[in-house]
Design a protein around this motif. Sequence first.
Motif, PDB file in Angstrom:
ATOM      1  N   PRO A 167       4.132  -6.795 -27.731  1.00  0.00           N
ATOM      2  CA  PRO A 167       2.767  -6.326 -27.456  1.00  0.00           C
ATOM      3  C   PRO A 167       2.624  -4.836 -27.734  1.00  0.00           C
ATOM      4  N   ASP A 168       1.392  -4.431 -28.043  1.00  0.00           N
ATOM      5  CA  ASP A 168       1.124  -3.002 -28.233  1.00  0.00           C
ATOM      6  C   ASP A 168       1.053  -2.275 -26.900  1.00  0.00           C
ATOM      7  N   ALA A 169       0.823  -3.011 -25.825  1.00  0.00           N
ATOM      8  CA  ALA A 169       0.751  -2.416 -24.486  1.00  0.00           C
ATOM      9  C   ALA A 169       1.098  -3.475 -23.454  1.00  0.00           C
ATOM     10  N   ALA A 170       1.521  -3.010 -22.300  1.00  0.00           N
ATOM     11  CA  ALA A 170       1.802  -3.907 -21.167  1.00  0.00           C
ATOM     12  C   ALA A 170       1.239  -3.254 -19.912  1.00  0.00           C
ATOM     13  N   VAL A 171       0.764  -4.075 -19.007  1.00  0.00           N
ATOM     14  CA  VAL A 171       0.193  -3.587 -17.755  1.00  0.00           C
ATOM     15  C   VAL A 171       0.841  -4.339 -16.602  1.00  0.00           C
ATOM     16  N   ALA A 172       1.235  -3.602 -15.587  1.00  0.00           N
ATOM     17  CA  ALA A 172       1.782  -4.211 -14.378  1.00  0.00           C
ATOM     18  C   ALA A 172       0.985  -3.700 -13.188  1.00  0.00           C
ATOM     19  N   GLU A 173       0.601  -4.584 -12.316  1.00  0.00           N
ATOM     20  CA  GLU A 173      -0.034  -4.186 -11.065  1.00  0.00           C
ATOM     21  C   GLU A 173       0.960  -4.447  -9.946  1.00  0.00           C
ATOM     22  N   VAL A 174       1.156  -3.440  -9.112  1.00  0.00           N
ATOM     23  CA  VAL A 174       2.138  -3.525  -8.042  1.00  0.00           C
ATOM     24  C   VAL A 174       1.431  -3.255  -6.721  1.00  0.00           C
ATOM     25  N   ASN A 175       1.695  -4.082  -5.755  1.00  0.00           N
ATOM     26  CA  ASN A 175       1.108  -3.924  -4.426  1.00  0.00           C
ATOM     27  C   ASN A 175       2.215  -3.469  -3.489  1.00  0.00           C
ATOM     28  N   VAL A 176       2.119  -2.242  -3.017  1.00  0.00           N
ATOM     29  CA  VAL A 176       3.119  -1.689  -2.112  1.00  0.00           C
ATOM     30  C   VAL A 176       2.492  -1.589  -0.728  1.00  0.00           C
ATOM     31  N   TYR A 231      -4.392   3.179  -6.949  1.00  0.00           N
ATOM     32  CA  TYR A 231      -5.732   2.945  -6.423  1.00  0.00           C
ATOM     33  C   TYR A 231      -5.604   2.144  -5.130  1.00  0.00           C
ATOM     34  N   MET A 232      -6.684   2.090  -4.391  1.00  0.00           N
ATOM     35  CA  MET A 232      -6.714   1.416  -3.099  1.00  0.00           C
ATOM     36  C   MET A 232      -5.580   1.919  -2.205  1.00  0.00           C
ATOM     37  N   GLN A 233      -5.608   3.193  -1.952  1.00  0.00           N
ATOM     38  CA  GLN A 233      -4.580   3.832  -1.144  1.00  0.00           C
ATOM     39  C   GLN A 233      -5.014   3.906   0.312  1.00  0.00           C
ATOM     40  N   GLU A 234      -5.040   2.774   0.951  1.00  0.00           N
ATOM     41  CA  GLU A 234      -5.462   2.737   2.340  1.00  0.00           C
ATOM     42  C   GLU A 234      -4.317   3.163   3.256  1.00  0.00           C
ATOM     43  N   VAL A 240      -3.837  -5.678   4.369  1.00  0.00           N
ATOM     44  CA  VAL A 240      -4.892  -4.696   4.131  1.00  0.00           C
ATOM     45  C   VAL A 240      -6.115  -5.151   4.919  1.00  0.00           C
ATOM     46  N   THR A 241      -6.719  -4.235   5.619  1.00  0.00           N
ATOM     47  CA  THR A 241      -7.878  -4.541   6.431  1.00  0.00           C
ATOM     48  C   THR A 241      -8.845  -3.365   6.390  1.00  0.00           C
ATOM     49  N   ASP A 242     -10.108  -3.660   6.649  1.00  0.00           N
ATOM     50  CA  ASP A 242     -11.105  -2.589   6.710  1.00  0.00           C
ATOM     51  C   ASP A 242     -10.787  -1.576   7.798  1.00  0.00           C
ATOM     52  N   ALA A 243      -9.902  -1.924   8.678  1.00  0.00           N
ATOM     53  CA  ALA A 243      -9.534  -1.002   9.751  1.00  0.00           C
ATOM     54  C   ALA A 243      -9.009   0.315   9.203  1.00  0.00           C
ATOM     55  N   SER A 244      -8.379   0.288   8.024  1.00  0.00           N
ATOM     56  CA  SER A 244      -7.884   1.531   7.431  1.00  0.00           C
ATOM     57  C   SER A 244      -8.999   2.548   7.281  1.00  0.00           C
ATOM     58  N   SER A 245     -10.185   2.087   6.932  1.00  0.00           N
ATOM     59  CA  SER A 245     -11.331   2.986   6.788  1.00  0.00           C
ATOM     60  C   SER A 245     -12.020   3.222   8.128  1.00  0.00           C
ATOM     61  N   LEU A 246     -12.183   2.172   8.903  1.00  0.00           N
ATOM     62  CA  LEU A 246     -12.929   2.262  10.158  1.00  0.00           C
ATOM     63  C   LEU A 246     -12.219   3.100  11.219  1.00  0.00           C
ATOM     64  N   LEU A 247     -10.903   3.179  11.151  1.00  0.00           N
ATOM     65  CA  LEU A 247     -10.149   3.904  12.172  1.00  0.00           C
ATOM     66  C   LEU A 247      -9.816   5.344  11.780  1.00  0.00           C
ATOM     67  N   ARG A 248     -10.288   5.797  10.623  1.00  0.00           N
ATOM     68  CA  ARG A 248     -10.013   7.186  10.218  1.00  0.00           C
ATOM     69  C   ARG A 248     -10.543   8.140  11.282  1.00  0.00           C
ATOM     70  N   GLY A 249      -9.702   9.077  11.661  1.00  0.00           N
ATOM     71  CA  GLY A 249     -10.106  10.069  12.651  1.00  0.00           C
ATOM     72  C   GLY A 249      -9.923   9.630  14.086  1.00  0.00           C
ATOM     73  N   LYS A 250      -9.568   8.382  14.300  1.00  0.00           N
ATOM     74  CA  LYS A 250      -9.338   7.894  15.665  1.00  0.00           C
ATOM     75  C   LYS A 250      -7.885   8.182  16.044  1.00  0.00           C
ATOM     76  N   GLY A 251      -7.637   8.371  17.290  1.00  0.00           N
ATOM     77  CA  GLY A 251      -6.284   8.631  17.762  1.00  0.00           C
ATOM     78  C   GLY A 251      -5.438   7.365  17.783  1.00  0.00           C
ATOM     79  N   PRO A 252      -4.129   7.523  17.960  1.00  0.00           N
ATOM     80  CA  PRO A 252      -3.225   6.372  17.961  1.00  0.00           C
ATOM     81  C   PRO A 252      -3.441   5.413  19.133  1.00  0.00           C
ATOM     82  N   ASP A 253      -4.153   5.847  20.159  1.00  0.00           N
ATOM     83  CA  ASP A 253      -4.407   4.980  21.307  1.00  0.00           C
ATOM     84  C   ASP A 253      -5.753   4.272  21.235  1.00  0.00           C
ATOM     85  N   PHE A 254      -6.483   4.440  20.132  1.00  0.00           N
ATOM     86  CA  PHE A 254      -7.775   3.776  19.992  1.00  0.00           C
ATOM     87  C   PHE A 254      -7.561   2.269  20.019  1.00  0.00           C
TER      88      PHE A 254
END
Length: 149
Positions: A11-20, A54-57, A92-106
């Motif tokens: 192939p002229d190019a290859a693409v890999a998507e990795v979920n960490v 991308y999608m660095q939650e 992965v959950t929306d909590a990553s965005s919804l909990l920004r700025g909240k303390g660890p005891d939220f």
Amino acid sequence: FHGGDQVNTIPDAAVAEVNVRTIPQFDNDEAIALLKGLVGEQNRRGARISLDPYMQEPVVQAPRDSLLVRLATKLGERISGATIPVVGVAGVTDASSLLRGKGPDFPFMMFGPGNETMHTVNENIDKQMYLDFVQLYQRLFVEYLGQAG
């Protein structure tokens, strides 16, 4: 991984998507730095690799023993007649965005109906389980707000 249109050609190019899935002890920044180092090393040897994170939650953490968890476990066991384990999950959950700025005891938890079809093509849920969780959430909100206030 995608690398060309035919099995018998280069192939002229290859693409890999990795979920960490990161953890607090090895977060997104560390994972990306490691990957950038590996890509840079290969590029210095003549490769032409690019990295596009991308999608660095951020990692979501919640106290394992909180009023919210205790009430949900109690209500869940009462309705289901089964033991409700309290476990950590990598997801992965929306909590990553919804909990920004909240303390660890939220107060936070992921708790809902599900089965082995979760995130599959024919995902489904038993109607009674769904209705049981509607009832559980109603009770949970009333009890939690009554005790937390």
